[in-house]
Design an enzyme around this catalytic site. Structure first.
Site, PDB file in Angstrom:
ATOM      1  N   ASP A  96      -0.944  16.990 -59.756  1.00  0.00           N
ATOM      2  CA  ASP A  96      -0.870  17.487 -58.383  1.00  0.00           C
ATOM      3  C   ASP A  96       0.475  17.060 -57.812  1.00  0.00           C
ATOM      4  O   ASP A  96       0.905  15.917 -57.993  1.00  0.00           O
ATOM      5  CB  ASP A  96      -2.036  16.941 -57.555  1.00  0.00           C
ATOM      6  CG  ASP A  96      -3.364  17.564 -57.986  1.00  0.00           C
ATOM      7  OD1 ASP A  96      -3.345  18.678 -58.546  1.00  0.00           O
ATOM      8  OD2 ASP A  96      -4.419  16.938 -57.783  1.00  0.00           O
ATOM      9  N   GLU A 155     -11.773  26.108 -55.975  1.00  0.00           N
ATOM     10  CA  GLU A 155     -12.144  24.816 -55.388  1.00  0.00           C
ATOM     11  C   GLU A 155     -13.559  24.988 -54.860  1.00  0.00           C
ATOM     12  O   GLU A 155     -13.796  25.780 -53.942  1.00  0.00           O
ATOM     13  CB  GLU A 155     -11.174  24.451 -54.259  1.00  0.00           C
ATOM     14  CG  GLU A 155      -9.776  24.111 -54.777  1.00  0.00           C
ATOM     15  CD  GLU A 155      -8.687  24.191 -53.703  1.00  0.00           C
ATOM     16  OE1 GLU A 155      -8.999  24.427 -52.524  1.00  0.00           O
ATOM     17  OE2 GLU A 155      -7.509  24.025 -54.067  1.00  0.00           O
TER      18      GLU A 155
END
Lengths: 252, 213
Positions: A10, A129
């Site tokens: 990330d 997500e």
């Protein structure tokens, strides 16, 4: 077939970051230093996610990827803040092999078909997500786990597959960063629903979690924090997989 | 000076192919868009990702089909990668029937999502697979020489090449009972379904072999 061991990175700016439930981000270090380390340890693939990009409407990944692609010779999947076919083109030309699309794909599902048609399904990875609402219902979130969409994960996965998505990276917001294991029910439900490969993401804490993801139907497992904090290495995971008779790539 | 020419027809990940070639010691990588660049190449790479029809249309629009055919006649090596390998074939069934370059007789068909006993296969195939090499002496040496039999390479594809002649199949991988063609060769014409530029050390070794032909 060989289960892929994926290192998930990330990114914010040029830094590797890590949070919990995709929030509370902490800077770890320059992302490409970590990327090279995981490549050398034998990672099967790297996933870069600019997880704040869609909030601010920008994408800083092109430069990071073009640097990475000079030294790293395994597949690179890149996501975060991709809005248009041109954005995809830029990333592929910078050295990405696949793009991961969430927010812009939810807003405009046609984008998924356009990308699949122009560059092929193999490079169109749907990033989901997912937040658990009840025992068999998960809701799709966008903008780095912040925005509920009202979409049912299972229906969205099916629609995106029809639109030409070639793979799904499935992140459980509830489990992400907790090191308490993946959401296996979610992996099972999604991989049972689609015929494209599903990458389990969010929650790796111990090797058993890898095994359980594979049993639940994952084709690949993404590990982030556990690698970044050096609690385990790619080689450890590969070795443990072989010991447990899970097929993984042989390093020659 | 070691020079490699990569056909640039608007699709494909040229940057990683170039990066891998440079890593393997190539002095100059030329991205070729014109007839003369292709015909005068020492070594030619035809890259490609995406749909077969788009790839062939890209070559057609840039009038590169004839130059590639003429290049092949010089006897210098050509390496097709992924879609670039599929385009070496006769035709493909991807989104309708489309003609290829017809340099190695063969058809490109969809990977069946069911094996003979009805178990499902994920399509596209995405990931690493171990190569099974054709051990026939006729091919030696080739770009897969010195590769250990367990070497894994990275592939991502929904369609696969079925060569008309078994003699043109250099390597395959086993996808739950399906022998999927991974590399083909007919004289100086070579194709790999996998991405050597993304297959870590095994892939870099294969590129080095191509450079020493």
């Amino acid at each position: 077939m060989n289960t892929r061991i994926i290192s998930r990175l990330d990114v914010k700016g040029t830094n590797l970051i890590k949070g919990v439930h995709l929030e509370g981000l902490r800077v770890i270090g320059p992302v490409n230093e970590y990327a090279i380390k995981y490549y050398e340890q034998g990672a099967d693939e790297l996933v870069y996610m600019d997880i704040v990009a869609s909030l601010y409407g920008r994408n800083s990944l092109t430069e990071i990827v073009s640097k990475a692609a000079r030294d790293i010779f395994i597949p690179l999947t890149v996501g975060g803040g991709i809005r248009t076919v041109d954005d995809v083109n830029d990333l592929l030309r910078a050295g990405a092999d696949k793009v991961a699309i969430n927010t812009a794909g939810v807003r405009d599902p046609e984008l998924i078909s356009k990308v699949a048609k122009k560059f092929g399904s193999q490079c169109m990875v749907l990033s989901i997500e997912a937040k658990k609402i009840s025992s068999d219902y998960w809701e799709v979130y966008t903008d780095c786990g912040r925005e509920p969409t009202g979409l049912n994960v299972l229906e969205w996965a099916t629609q995106a597959e029809k639109n030409g998505a070639g793979e799904i990276i499935l992140t459980s917001i509830d489990q992400e960063g907790t090191e308490q294991g993946f959401d296996y029910e979610l992996i099972k439900a999604v991989s049972g629903q689609v015929s494209i490969p599903v990458i389990a993401s969010g929650g790796y804490g111990k090797f058993n979690d890898f095994e359980m993801s594979v049993s639940a139907g994952a084709s690949a497992v993404a590990i982030a924090g556990h690698f970044h904090y050096e609690k385990t290495t790619v080689s450890d995971v590969r070795f443990a997989a072989k010991e447990s008779c899970i097929k993984v790539r042989e390093l020659c | 000076m070691l020079t490699v020419t990569v056909v640039d027809y608007g699709v494909g990940n040229l940057f990683s192919v170039r990066a891998a070639l440079e890593y393997c010691g190539v002095d100059k990588v030329i991205f070729a868009k014109t007839e003369s660049e292709i015909i005068n190449a020492d070594r030619l790479i035809l890259p490609g990702v995406g749909a077969f029809m788009d790839g062939m249309n890209g070559l057609k629009e840039m009038s590169l089909i004839d130059p590639i055919t003429r290049y092949v006649k010089t006897g210098n090596p050509i390496l097709g990668i992924c879609l670039g390998m599929q385009m070496l074939g006769t035709q493909s069934e991807e989104f309708g029937l489309h003609q290829g370059l017809n340099l190695i007789p063969g058809k490109v068909i969809k990977i069946s999502s069911e094996d003979i006993s009805g178990n499902s296969r994920k399509v596209p195939f995405v990931g690493w697979a171990e190569l099974h090499l054709n051990t026939s002496d006729k091919f030696k040496p080739n770009i897969l020489s010195d590769l250990s039999n367990k070497s894994a390479v990275y592939l991502v594809h929904s369609y696969h090449f079925v060569a008309e002649s078994e003699n043109h199949t250099l390597a395959y991988y086993d996808y739950y009972g399906l022998k999927v063609c991974a590399a083909i060769q007919r004289e100086n014409i070579i194709g790999v379904q996998f991405h050597p530029e993304k297959s870590s050390k095994a892939g870099l070794g294969i590129l080095k072999n191509f450079l020493s032909i």
